[in-house]
Design a protein around this motif. Sequence first.
Motif, mmCIF file in Angstrom:
data_model
loop_
_atom_site.group_PDB
_atom_site.id
_atom_site.type_symbol
_atom_site.label_atom_id
_atom_site.label_comp_id
_atom_site.label_asym_id
_atom_site.label_seq_id
_atom_site.Cartn_x
_atom_site.Cartn_y
_atom_site.Cartn_z
ATOM 1 N N GLN A 157 0.825 -1.209 0.000
ATOM 2 C CA GLN A 157 0.000 0.000 0.000
ATOM 3 C C GLN A 157 0.863 1.265 0.000
ATOM 4 N N ASP A 158 1.870 1.273 0.873
ATOM 5 C CA ASP A 158 2.759 2.441 0.936
ATOM 6 C C ASP A 158 3.572 2.587 -0.346
ATOM 7 N N MET A 164 2.450 6.695 -6.982
ATOM 8 C CA MET A 164 1.528 7.744 -7.408
ATOM 9 C C MET A 164 2.154 9.125 -7.240
ATOM 10 N N LYS A 165 2.868 9.323 -6.133
ATOM 11 C CA LYS A 165 3.525 10.613 -5.896
ATOM 12 C C LYS A 165 4.661 10.844 -6.882
ATOM 13 N N ASP A 174 -8.002 4.310 -2.410
ATOM 14 C CA ASP A 174 -7.932 4.297 -0.943
ATOM 15 C C ASP A 174 -7.225 3.023 -0.504
ATOM 16 N N PHE A 175 -5.903 3.134 -0.330
ATOM 17 C CA PHE A 175 -5.120 1.964 0.038
ATOM 18 C C PHE A 175 -5.189 1.650 1.531
ATOM 19 N N THR A 176 -6.019 2.369 2.269
ATOM 20 C CA THR A 176 -6.208 2.061 3.685
ATOM 21 C C THR A 176 -7.364 1.087 3.910
ATOM 22 N N THR A 177 -8.114 0.796 2.849
ATOM 23 C CA THR A 177 -9.249 -0.110 2.991
ATOM 24 C C THR A 177 -8.784 -1.537 3.277
ATOM 25 N N THR A 178 -9.639 -2.292 3.953
ATOM 26 C CA THR A 178 -9.327 -3.696 4.262
ATOM 27 C C THR A 178 -9.990 -4.650 3.271
ATOM 28 N N ASN A 185 -8.340 -3.811 -7.201
ATOM 29 C CA ASN A 185 -8.858 -2.896 -8.220
ATOM 30 C C ASN A 185 -8.072 -1.594 -8.256
ATOM 31 N N TYR A 186 -7.717 -1.100 -7.060
ATOM 32 C CA TYR A 186 -6.949 0.143 -6.981
ATOM 33 C C TYR A 186 -5.547 -0.033 -7.578
ATOM 34 N N ILE A 187 -4.982 -1.197 -7.386
ATOM 35 C CA ILE A 187 -3.659 -1.460 -7.966
ATOM 36 C C ILE A 187 -3.737 -1.380 -9.494
#
Length: 422
Positions: A157-158, A164-165, A174-178, A185-187
């Motif tokens: 996640q980090d 991205m930065k 939202d990489f904080t989701t469980t 999907n976010y990846i």
Amino acid sequence: MLLTAYSGAILGPIAKVLGWVMNGIYMAMYNLFGIEDVALSIILLTAVIYLCLLPLTIKQQKFSKMTQIMQPEIQAIQNKYKNKKDQASMQAMQQETQLVYEKYGVSPAGSCVQMLIQMPILFALYRVFYNVPAYIVSVKNQFSGLVDTISATSGFQDTMTQIMKDYKLNVSVDFTTTDTSALKNYIVDVLYKLPKSGWENLTDYFSNVGSEVDTLTPHMNKFNYFFGLNVSDTPLNVIKTSFASHAWLILVAALLIPVISYLTQMLNIKLMPQAGSNGNDQMAQQMKTMNLMMPLFSFVMCFTVPVGLGVYWIAGAVCRSVQQLFINKYFQNLDMDDVIRKNQEKAKKKREKMGIAQNQIRDAAKISTKKIDSTAESNKMSSAQKELELEKAAAKKANAKAGSMAAKANMVRDFNEKNSRK
């Protein structure tokens, strides 16, 4: 969850339908010809959309032709009320103009229909092109092996946030989701937006993805690039990165997207029939201004939207230009008197259904541009117009639905009439 597909109440369903069609086109090309190409899918989807819109395009241009025929009468009305700004005069001018439209059997809103249909499609397509893997299943599946490897890496996640930065990716994640499915999907969302240099440096962030990157890269070069341009990237970003890396051919290709978009739209405008004007017609002047501004707008916007949307604008302008060539030939052999006669017949049937007599419309709408008295009182409605409005109101009351206020008013009127006869 179909990746991070746009979930808006209005554009969301439209985007899903367009995505479904685009996925079908993409799969048909792959199954029949072995072609993996998102940009070509966009071009073919554009052709399908404009083919479906062709009847509306012809209808809109018929309206434009009709407007030119009505123009002398409308201008005569405008000249009649030219220096009168009081409310009564403005209302009278609107009523007389409306009667001209009714006489020719057309609606003043006839030219707005196509724009009202096209704008939601354009905005929905933006959402589709912005995140293609959310709508084309086979493109998403290409990322499966790489995503599984990344998601199994500790602290991914980090690392994805850092990617991205580093590459200034504007992606809603939202990489904080469980939720494991959402994380994958976010990846995909982030990987799909990566420029070519990002793919080359991906092993610097995840040392264990080399084989997956080597497997996926050839497919990425096929389905996600158009003349060396990433269809999910913006031309402005491509120009910046290409300038920094001295990739001049890619820089020129990125610059050509907005330039060609401008030129093709100007070509389309040149081919379209232009309404005649004596220079005093405000609507005609507004159309001329819009014809100048819209290509410039697309030129500027093309720098900041995905390349795929720029390809859509270019393909759309080319499709419209080809359509216009055939439409122009069609109108050369079209008998406008026959069109007017058919429009009047349709309008007559509609009015008769409402209970309004045809001769009342004819008397009210009869305007002779040669006999307009510019000194006549303009703040009073003519007797024919009053009769027309009264007939319309009576027709609406007569056709009132059961239970409506109009129906109840009719019952009270009938009751009073019966009692008055006793």
